[in-house]
Design a protein around this motif. Sequence first.
Motif, PDB file in Angstrom:
ATOM      1  N   GLU A  95      -5.590   5.929   7.658  1.00 24.45           N
ATOM      2  CA  GLU A  95      -6.974   6.142   7.406  1.00 24.45           C
ATOM      3  C   GLU A  95      -7.600   4.577   6.957  1.00 24.45           C
ATOM      4  O   GLU A  95      -8.625   4.327   7.341  1.00 24.45           O
ATOM      5  CB  GLU A  95      -7.190   7.231   6.338  1.00 24.45           C
ATOM      6  CG  GLU A  95      -7.009   8.375   6.754  1.00 24.45           C
ATOM      7  CD  GLU A  95      -7.042   9.476   5.656  1.00 24.45           C
ATOM      8  OE1 GLU A  95      -7.246   9.171   4.568  1.00 24.45           O
ATOM      9  OE2 GLU A  95      -6.899  10.694   6.264  1.00 24.45           O
ATOM     10  N   THR A  96      -6.470   3.668   6.184  1.00 22.64           N
ATOM     11  CA  THR A  96      -7.208   2.566   5.692  1.00 22.64           C
ATOM     12  C   THR A  96      -7.275   1.434   7.236  1.00 22.64           C
ATOM     13  O   THR A  96      -7.907   0.544   6.899  1.00 22.64           O
ATOM     14  CB  THR A  96      -6.275   1.806   4.858  1.00 22.64           C
ATOM     15  OG1 THR A  96      -4.987   1.871   5.414  1.00 22.64           O
ATOM     16  CG2 THR A  96      -6.301   2.622   3.354  1.00 22.64           C
ATOM     17  N   SER A 149      -0.834   9.459   5.799  1.00 27.06           N
ATOM     18  CA  SER A 149      -2.348   9.418   6.503  1.00 27.06           C
ATOM     19  C   SER A 149      -3.054   8.444   5.928  1.00 27.06           C
ATOM     20  O   SER A 149      -3.759   7.791   6.441  1.00 27.06           O
ATOM     21  CB  SER A 149      -2.878  10.792   6.450  1.00 27.06           C
ATOM     22  OG  SER A 149      -2.868  11.422   5.223  1.00 27.06           O
ATOM     23  N   GLU A 150      -2.577   8.141   4.584  1.00 24.54           N
ATOM     24  CA  GLU A 150      -3.501   7.249   3.654  1.00 24.54           C
ATOM     25  C   GLU A 150      -3.262   5.896   4.566  1.00 24.54           C
ATOM     26  O   GLU A 150      -4.302   5.073   4.399  1.00 24.54           O
ATOM     27  CB  GLU A 150      -3.244   6.936   2.330  1.00 24.54           C
ATOM     28  CG  GLU A 150      -3.706   8.307   1.629  1.00 24.54           C
ATOM     29  CD  GLU A 150      -3.208   8.289   0.021  1.00 24.54           C
ATOM     30  OE1 GLU A 150      -3.284   7.039  -0.357  1.00 24.54           O
ATOM     31  OE2 GLU A 150      -3.084   9.261  -0.659  1.00 24.54           O
ATOM     32  N   ALA A 173       0.721   4.776  -1.836  1.00 25.34           N
ATOM     33  CA  ALA A 173       0.174   5.947  -0.944  1.00 25.34           C
ATOM     34  C   ALA A 173       0.684   7.267  -1.357  1.00 25.34           C
ATOM     35  O   ALA A 173       1.917   7.223  -1.631  1.00 25.34           O
ATOM     36  CB  ALA A 173       0.077   5.380   0.177  1.00 25.34           C
ATOM     37  N   GLU A 195       0.673  -1.069  -0.103  1.00 25.89           N
ATOM     38  CA  GLU A 195      -0.149  -0.175  -0.081  1.00 25.89           C
ATOM     39  C   GLU A 195       0.818   1.250  -0.036  1.00 25.89           C
ATOM     40  O   GLU A 195       0.339   2.315  -0.739  1.00 25.89           O
ATOM     41  CB  GLU A 195      -0.888   0.092   1.403  1.00 25.89           C
ATOM     42  CG  GLU A 195      -1.984  -1.058   1.157  1.00 25.89           C
ATOM     43  CD  GLU A 195      -2.855  -1.314   2.472  1.00 25.89           C
ATOM     44  OE1 GLU A 195      -2.520  -0.460   3.397  1.00 25.89           O
ATOM     45  OE2 GLU A 195      -3.654  -1.962   2.530  1.00 25.89           O
TER      46      GLU A 195
END
Length: 128
Positions: free
Chosen positions: A91-92, A87-88, A83, A79
């Motif tokens: 957030e997931t 923060s992504e 990304a 990921e």
Amino acid sequence: MLAEAYANTPIMPETKHYTDGLPHEPCNLRQLFIGGRKGKKGESGSRAWQNIYTEKENRETFSRGLDAMQDTHVRVLTEAMTAKRLSELGETRGYRGRHAIDAGRRLLRAANDNFEMAMELARYAAEE
């Protein structure tokens, strides 16, 4: 051994001798002699067998290290490649705001540490 092979062969095939020369195809002779080709930065066109062997060993070590990692850490690293922000990653996992950034940073550090440890173990296993 060669004389014995000649003696055991009842009918020798006919041999043809041709004049020295180059093959008919390809028209571009550089394709036949890739070792003599020069790259953009002056490197030769051929690759040493040591480089090929080293790349193969590195690929196998990487695969062993990746197999030894936890699935969650492999997912985080996968990921992280797409990304745009830390923060992504957070957030997931359900975090919001500043907590998402901190969680993303923690997740990425843990995944990197796990990857480094797995690679050290894989290198050690390859030496054995």
